[in-house]
Motif scaffolding. Sequence first.
Motif, PDB file in Angstrom:
ATOM      1  N   GLY A 161      -1.948  13.621  -3.757  1.00 47.94           N
ATOM      2  CA  GLY A 161      -2.185  13.066  -2.429  1.00 47.94           C
ATOM      3  C   GLY A 161      -2.207  14.200  -1.416  1.00 47.94           C
ATOM      4  O   GLY A 161      -1.267  15.001  -1.356  1.00 47.94           O
TER       5      GLY A 161
ATOM      6  N   ASP B  83      -7.422   8.166   2.465  1.00 46.46           N
ATOM      7  CA  ASP B  83      -6.387   7.216   2.870  1.00 46.46           C
ATOM      8  C   ASP B  83      -6.765   5.761   2.604  1.00 46.46           C
ATOM      9  O   ASP B  83      -6.167   4.847   3.161  1.00 46.46           O
TER      10      ASP B  83
ATOM     11  N   LEU C 131      -7.745   2.756  -0.500  1.00 47.51           N
ATOM     12  CA  LEU C 131      -7.652   2.462  -1.925  1.00 47.51           C
ATOM     13  C   LEU C 131      -9.029   2.544  -2.567  1.00 47.51           C
ATOM     14  O   LEU C 131      -9.982   1.909  -2.123  1.00 47.51           O
TER      15      LEU C 131
ATOM     16  N   ILE D 177       0.840  -1.201   0.000  1.00 43.88           N
ATOM     17  CA  ILE D 177       0.000   0.000   0.000  1.00 43.88           C
ATOM     18  C   ILE D 177       0.873   1.248   0.000  1.00 43.88           C
ATOM     19  O   ILE D 177       0.602   2.217  -0.722  1.00 43.88           O
TER      20      ILE D 177
ATOM     21  N   PHE E 158      -6.103   6.793  -4.160  1.00 39.71           N
ATOM     22  CA  PHE E 158      -6.556   6.727  -2.773  1.00 39.71           C
ATOM     23  C   PHE E 158      -7.452   7.924  -2.449  1.00 39.71           C
ATOM     24  O   PHE E 158      -7.190   9.051  -2.868  1.00 39.71           O
TER      25      PHE E 158
ATOM     26  N   LYS F  75       0.899   4.072  -2.904  1.00 41.86           N
ATOM     27  CA  LYS F  75       0.626   5.481  -2.612  1.00 41.86           C
ATOM     28  C   LYS F  75       1.683   6.389  -3.221  1.00 41.86           C
ATOM     29  O   LYS F  75       1.383   7.486  -3.700  1.00 41.86           O
ATOM     30  N   GLU F  76       2.940   5.938  -3.171  1.00 41.91           N
ATOM     31  CA  GLU F  76       4.015   6.743  -3.743  1.00 41.91           C
ATOM     32  C   GLU F  76       3.885   6.844  -5.259  1.00 41.91           C
ATOM     33  O   GLU F  76       4.118   7.900  -5.842  1.00 41.91           O
TER      34      GLU F  76
ATOM     35  N   PRO G  47      -0.784   8.205  -6.003  1.00 37.34           N
ATOM     36  CA  PRO G  47      -1.566   8.770  -4.897  1.00 37.34           C
ATOM     37  C   PRO G  47      -3.013   9.035  -5.270  1.00 37.34           C
ATOM     38  O   PRO G  47      -3.894   9.045  -4.414  1.00 37.34           O
TER      39      PRO G  47
END
Length: 272
Positions: free
Chosen positions: A212, A27, A29, A13, A24, A17-18, A21
């Motif tokens: 993000g 926070d 998915l 995860i 998501f 995210k990296e 982003p």
Amino acid sequence: MDGKSLNITEDLIGKLKEIIPAAFTEDKLNIDQLKQLLGEDITSNTEPYILNWAGKQEAYKVLQTPTFKTLKPDFENSVNWDSAENILIEGENLETLKVIQKSYYGKVKLILIDPPYNTGSDSFIYPDKFSETKEEYLKRLGEKDDEGYMIKEGFFRANKKENGQFHSNWLSMLLPRLFLARNLLKDDGAIVVHIDEHEQANLTLLLNEVFGENNLVGNIIWDKGNPKGDASGIAYQHESILVYAKNRELFLNKTQLVRKKRNAERILKKSK
């Protein structure tokens, strides 16, 4: 070391995210959003917290459509072509961003953009369709009539507030450009975006989606000293400069941010 083995789920995860982003929301998915990013059509009855607008799926398709254009060097107007360390690229920004993806992917430290503020009086267009010929393109924009003659009205047209998709048009124009801009950033790079009150709220939500919300570095307020009353006599005194990092932790660790303070003396007057 805490004696625990690697949590595979958390590790996956974190890596996702990296890389994406935008997949998501709150926070968690968002499978529909991930499918949309991968070019799949989505039909879902779920109602996650997400910024949505008319034409959003089409904007992602525009993002995913490759370009077959290339850059043409201008030797005549260039200075020290063989030794220059800087480059100026002139062209439609979406197509240009696509062209330079391979050459500059992950190499840019800072991107600064000043998009149209979408006030209803500024002029911008975003045809985002490059499969047609130049003649077809110009004709569709109203630049030429059916006989091929230039129309005096000109190339740019305003996105009027009377348009039923006034905000949607603006968001659809920005989404693919911001996504491609993020690709160009180094892991410790950042983007700086100027905006005023007309689209600041929507832009923040859009940047939260693309970068993000955990990568928001801050909102710099520029005091523009606007003397007029923009909304019912209340003057908008400032504009916003939103700063987002590709990876906030890396950016703050490798970038020295200095806050300058004014030395002001407070004079206390005793009442008589």
